[in-house]
Design a protein around this motif. Structure first.
Motif, short mmCIF file in Angstrom:
data_model
loop_
_atom_site.label_atom_id
_atom_site.label_comp_id
_atom_site.label_asym_id
_atom_site.label_seq_id
_atom_site.Cartn_x
_atom_site.Cartn_y
_atom_site.Cartn_z
N MET A 1 23.56 -37.40 19.97
CA MET A 1 22.74 -37.16 19.37
C MET A 1 21.23 -36.89 19.51
SD MET A 1 23.74 -36.30 15.31
CE MET A 1 23.23 -37.54 14.55
N MET A 2 20.12 -35.69 19.65
CA MET A 2 19.27 -36.43 19.28
C MET A 2 18.35 -36.71 18.61
SD MET A 2 16.55 -33.60 20.95
CE MET A 2 17.15 -33.03 22.72
N GLY A 3 18.08 -37.82 18.35
CA GLY A 3 17.18 -38.12 17.07
C GLY A 3 16.14 -37.24 16.82
N ARG A 4 14.69 -37.62 15.85
CA ARG A 4 13.66 -36.94 15.74
C ARG A 4 12.94 -37.72 14.54
NH1 ARG A 4 12.27 -31.39 14.74
NH2 ARG A 4 11.22 -30.97 16.49
N LEU A 5 11.43 -38.07 15.03
CA LEU A 5 11.21 -38.67 14.51
C LEU A 5 10.88 -38.63 12.87
CD1 LEU A 5 9.44 -41.59 13.95
CD2 LEU A 5 7.37 -39.87 14.76
N LYS A 6 11.20 -38.77 11.24
CA LYS A 6 11.23 -38.42 10.63
C LYS A 6 10.12 -38.43 9.74
CE LYS A 6 16.21 -38.62 9.43
NZ LYS A 6 17.13 -39.25 11.12
N GLY A 7 9.15 -38.76 10.01
CA GLY A 7 7.74 -38.60 9.23
C GLY A 7 6.52 -39.68 9.88
N GLU A 26 14.31 -28.15 25.82
CA GLU A 26 14.86 -28.88 27.32
C GLU A 26 15.60 -29.75 27.50
OE1 GLU A 26 14.05 -27.78 31.08
OE2 GLU A 26 13.66 -26.55 29.96
N LEU A 27 16.06 -30.65 27.16
CA LEU A 27 16.91 -31.57 26.83
C LEU A 27 17.82 -31.29 25.82
CD1 LEU A 27 14.25 -34.50 26.32
CD2 LEU A 27 15.38 -33.72 28.72
N ALA A 28 17.92 -30.83 24.98
CA ALA A 28 18.89 -30.70 24.38
C ALA A 28 20.22 -30.15 24.58
CB ALA A 28 18.93 -29.43 23.19
N PRO A 29 20.60 -29.41 26.11
CA PRO A 29 22.11 -29.76 26.39
C PRO A 29 22.33 -31.01 26.94
CG PRO A 29 20.12 -27.39 27.53
CD PRO A 29 19.59 -28.67 26.39
N HIS A 30 21.72 -31.40 27.06
CA HIS A 30 22.15 -33.21 27.48
C HIS A 30 22.64 -34.32 26.46
CE1 HIS A 30 20.77 -31.48 31.57
NE2 HIS A 30 19.61 -31.26 31.37
N TYR A 31 22.40 -33.85 25.20
CA TYR A 31 22.83 -34.57 24.11
C TYR A 31 23.90 -34.38 23.59
CZ TYR A 31 18.34 -36.92 24.53
OH TYR A 31 16.91 -37.87 25.07
N SER A 32 25.43 -35.04 23.32
CA SER A 32 25.98 -34.53 22.08
C SER A 32 25.70 -34.52 21.09
CB SER A 32 26.97 -36.47 22.17
OG SER A 32 28.17 -35.64 21.50
N SER A 68 19.26 -40.73 18.80
CA SER A 68 19.17 -41.21 20.01
C SER A 68 17.47 -41.89 19.55
CB SER A 68 18.94 -40.24 21.30
OG SER A 68 17.55 -38.96 20.95
N ILE A 69 16.55 -42.21 19.95
CA ILE A 69 15.21 -42.18 19.91
C ILE A 69 14.66 -40.42 20.40
CG2 ILE A 69 13.42 -43.11 21.05
CD1 ILE A 69 14.67 -45.55 21.97
N ASP A 70 13.60 -40.28 19.70
CA ASP A 70 13.32 -39.11 19.96
C ASP A 70 12.54 -39.17 21.17
OD1 ASP A 70 11.99 -36.72 19.63
OD2 ASP A 70 10.52 -37.18 18.08
N PRO A 71 12.77 -38.04 22.08
CA PRO A 71 13.01 -37.67 23.47
C PRO A 71 11.08 -38.11 23.21
CG PRO A 71 13.93 -35.80 23.17
CD PRO A 71 13.93 -36.37 21.95
N GLU A 72 10.18 -36.59 22.97
CA GLU A 72 8.78 -36.80 22.61
C GLU A 72 8.55 -38.13 22.41
OE1 GLU A 72 5.08 -34.45 20.83
OE2 GLU A 72 7.41 -33.81 20.04
N LEU A 73 8.51 -39.31 21.84
CA LEU A 73 8.33 -39.96 21.12
C LEU A 73 8.50 -41.34 22.71
CD1 LEU A 73 7.06 -42.04 19.37
CD2 LEU A 73 9.46 -43.17 18.47
N ARG A 108 6.37 -40.58 25.18
CA ARG A 108 4.84 -40.56 25.07
C ARG A 108 4.67 -41.86 25.19
NH1 ARG A 108 1.03 -36.88 22.31
NH2 ARG A 108 2.35 -34.74 21.81
N MET A 109 5.52 -42.51 24.55
CA MET A 109 5.24 -44.60 25.01
C MET A 109 5.05 -44.43 26.37
SD MET A 109 8.12 -46.36 21.51
CE MET A 109 9.45 -45.44 22.75
N LEU A 110 6.21 -43.85 27.17
CA LEU A 110 6.25 -44.39 28.19
C LEU A 110 4.91 -44.32 29.08
CD1 LEU A 110 9.47 -43.05 29.34
CD2 LEU A 110 9.13 -45.53 29.62
N ILE A 111 4.15 -42.75 28.61
CA ILE A 111 2.59 -42.91 29.58
C ILE A 111 1.69 -43.15 28.83
CG2 ILE A 111 0.86 -40.58 29.28
CD1 ILE A 111 2.77 -38.47 29.11
N VAL A 112 1.71 -44.00 27.39
CA VAL A 112 1.11 -44.99 27.25
C VAL A 112 1.05 -45.73 27.83
CG1 VAL A 112 0.00 -46.44 25.56
CG2 VAL A 112 0.51 -44.20 25.06
#
Length: 72
Positions: free
Chosen positions: A1-7, A43-49, A55-60, A63-67
């Protein structure tokens, strides 16, 4: 399940605001303004149950990997 940063996590701890500590001309702020990852979730939604733990928010994560790569 795709997570999202809630706030906004501007206040991480008691009286500590990340925005007060990071200077306006810091490279992280420049990366944040230049990087648009709004397309990533669709783009990533089809790959999540649809069930299970979020999960951890994919955008987050991106961003963490780039930093990490920039400041390695």
């Amino acid at each position: 399940m795709m997570g999202r940063l809630k706030g906004d996590q501007g206040q991480l701890f008691y009286e500590f605001h990340l925005s007060d500590v990071v200077p306006e001309d810091h490279l992280v702020r420049k990366i944040d303004t230049a990087l648009d990852l709004s397309w990533l979730r669709s783009e990533l939604a089809p790959h999540y149950s649809s069930m299970g733990r979020p999960s951890i928010d994919p955008e987050l994560m991106i961003r963490m990997l780039i930093v990490g790569y920039v400041f390695a």
